[in-house]
Design a protein around this motif. Structure first.
Motif, PDB file in Angstrom:
ATOM      1  N   THR A 146       0.850  -1.186   0.000  1.00  0.00           N
ATOM      2  CA  THR A 146       0.000   0.000   0.000  1.00  0.00           C
ATOM      3  C   THR A 146       0.885   1.235   0.000  1.00  0.00           C
ATOM      4  O   THR A 146       1.966   1.232   0.589  1.00  0.00           O
ATOM      5  CB  THR A 146      -0.927   0.019   1.233  1.00  0.00           C
ATOM      6  OG1 THR A 146      -0.124   0.012   2.406  1.00  0.00           O
ATOM      7  CG2 THR A 146      -1.852  -1.186   1.241  1.00  0.00           C
ATOM      8  N   GLN A 150      -2.777   5.971  -2.286  1.00  0.00           N
ATOM      9  CA  GLN A 150      -3.947   5.107  -2.427  1.00  0.00           C
ATOM     10  C   GLN A 150      -4.981   5.358  -1.330  1.00  0.00           C
ATOM     11  O   GLN A 150      -5.949   4.624  -1.213  1.00  0.00           O
ATOM     12  CB  GLN A 150      -3.518   3.632  -2.409  1.00  0.00           C
ATOM     13  CG  GLN A 150      -2.746   3.238  -3.655  1.00  0.00           C
ATOM     14  CD  GLN A 150      -2.293   1.789  -3.591  1.00  0.00           C
ATOM     15  OE1 GLN A 150      -1.726   1.348  -2.604  1.00  0.00           O
ATOM     16  NE2 GLN A 150      -2.558   1.052  -4.665  1.00  0.00           N
ATOM     17  N   VAL A 151      -4.784   6.392  -0.550  1.00  0.00           N
ATOM     18  CA  VAL A 151      -5.776   6.800   0.447  1.00  0.00           C
ATOM     19  C   VAL A 151      -6.680   7.827  -0.226  1.00  0.00           C
ATOM     20  O   VAL A 151      -6.206   8.740  -0.909  1.00  0.00           O
ATOM     21  CB  VAL A 151      -5.081   7.389   1.697  1.00  0.00           C
ATOM     22  CG1 VAL A 151      -6.112   7.911   2.686  1.00  0.00           C
ATOM     23  CG2 VAL A 151      -4.184   6.355   2.333  1.00  0.00           C
ATOM     24  N   TYR A 158      -8.700   3.503   2.608  1.00  0.00           N
ATOM     25  CA  TYR A 158      -7.760   2.972   1.618  1.00  0.00           C
ATOM     26  C   TYR A 158      -8.515   2.511   0.387  1.00  0.00           C
ATOM     27  O   TYR A 158      -9.513   1.789   0.495  1.00  0.00           O
ATOM     28  CB  TYR A 158      -6.965   1.812   2.232  1.00  0.00           C
ATOM     29  CG  TYR A 158      -6.154   1.028   1.240  1.00  0.00           C
ATOM     30  CD1 TYR A 158      -5.012   1.556   0.675  1.00  0.00           C
ATOM     31  CD2 TYR A 158      -6.543  -0.246   0.853  1.00  0.00           C
ATOM     32  CE1 TYR A 158      -4.271   0.840  -0.243  1.00  0.00           C
ATOM     33  CE2 TYR A 158      -5.806  -0.980  -0.067  1.00  0.00           C
ATOM     34  CZ  TYR A 158      -4.663  -0.430  -0.613  1.00  0.00           C
ATOM     35  OH  TYR A 158      -3.942  -1.134  -1.523  1.00  0.00           O
ATOM     36  N   ASP A 159      -8.056   2.917  -0.806  1.00  0.00           N
ATOM     37  CA  ASP A 159      -8.688   2.521  -2.053  1.00  0.00           C
ATOM     38  C   ASP A 159      -7.642   1.838  -2.930  1.00  0.00           C
ATOM     39  O   ASP A 159      -6.805   2.518  -3.534  1.00  0.00           O
ATOM     40  CB  ASP A 159      -9.278   3.739  -2.757  1.00  0.00           C
ATOM     41  CG  ASP A 159     -10.036   3.385  -4.021  1.00  0.00           C
ATOM     42  OD1 ASP A 159     -10.113   2.186  -4.375  1.00  0.00           O
ATOM     43  OD2 ASP A 159     -10.576   4.302  -4.664  1.00  0.00           O
TER      44      ASP A 159
END
Length: 163
Positions: A146, A150-151, A158-159
């Motif tokens: 991660t 990507q937040v 979180y995506d």
């Protein structure tokens, strides 16, 4: 003369400090570094009281995390022509290391060959110089990692679909 000496020391200190900021590296490391002499210094190749030496070492760091850091090393070295070159001799050796770091499966594998020359300076003293050459292969697995970008925009979730 004294002023020149202090100036040279200051220039050397500034130069070394500057170089420290420019350099960056992460070498493998062992808690019992003396058990792996060829990773410590190539001049130690063949520097022992016997004809040959083999070593193996293992280190596992941070075992409480899901993917601990693991470092493995093995080496073999020997001295040649001992007692035939006016108390000088040479050393040859091989070193293999493998380092696995964390959940990214960052792997650093090395295969090195070492050569050293040991020059006698009397009955109880000597000086040694060594060189080590080899191949290194590094790899990383980005799946499952991660990253901060990507937040989502709210900064709370979180995506994994974000790049």
């Amino acid at each position: 003369m004294q002023n020149t000496y202090h100036s040279m020391r200051l220039i050397t200190f500034i130069f070394m400090s500057f170089m420290a900021f420019l350099s960056a590296a992460q070498d493998i490391h062992f808690s019992q570094f003396y058990a792996s002499p060829l990773t410590l210094n190539p001049a130690l190749t063949g520097l022992n009281s016997c004809t040959y030496r083999a070593s193996a070492i293992y280190r596992s760091q941070w075992r409480s995390i899901s993917s601990p850091y693991v470092t493995i090393g093995s080496s073999f070295d020997m001295n040649l022509l001992k007692g035939k070159l006016n108390n000088d001799y040479i050393g040859v050796g091989l070193l293999f290391t493998d380092d696995f770091a964390g959940s990214s499966n960052f792997t650093s594998m090395q295969a090195m060959s070492s050569f050293a020359y040991h020059k006698a300076l009397g009955k109880y003293h000597q000086i040694s110089a060594g060189i080590q050459i080899g191949l290194a292969q590094k790899s990383v697995n980005l799946v499952g990692l991660t990253f901060p970008n990507q937040v989502n925009n709210t900064g709370t979730a979180y995506d994994p679909n974000l790049p």
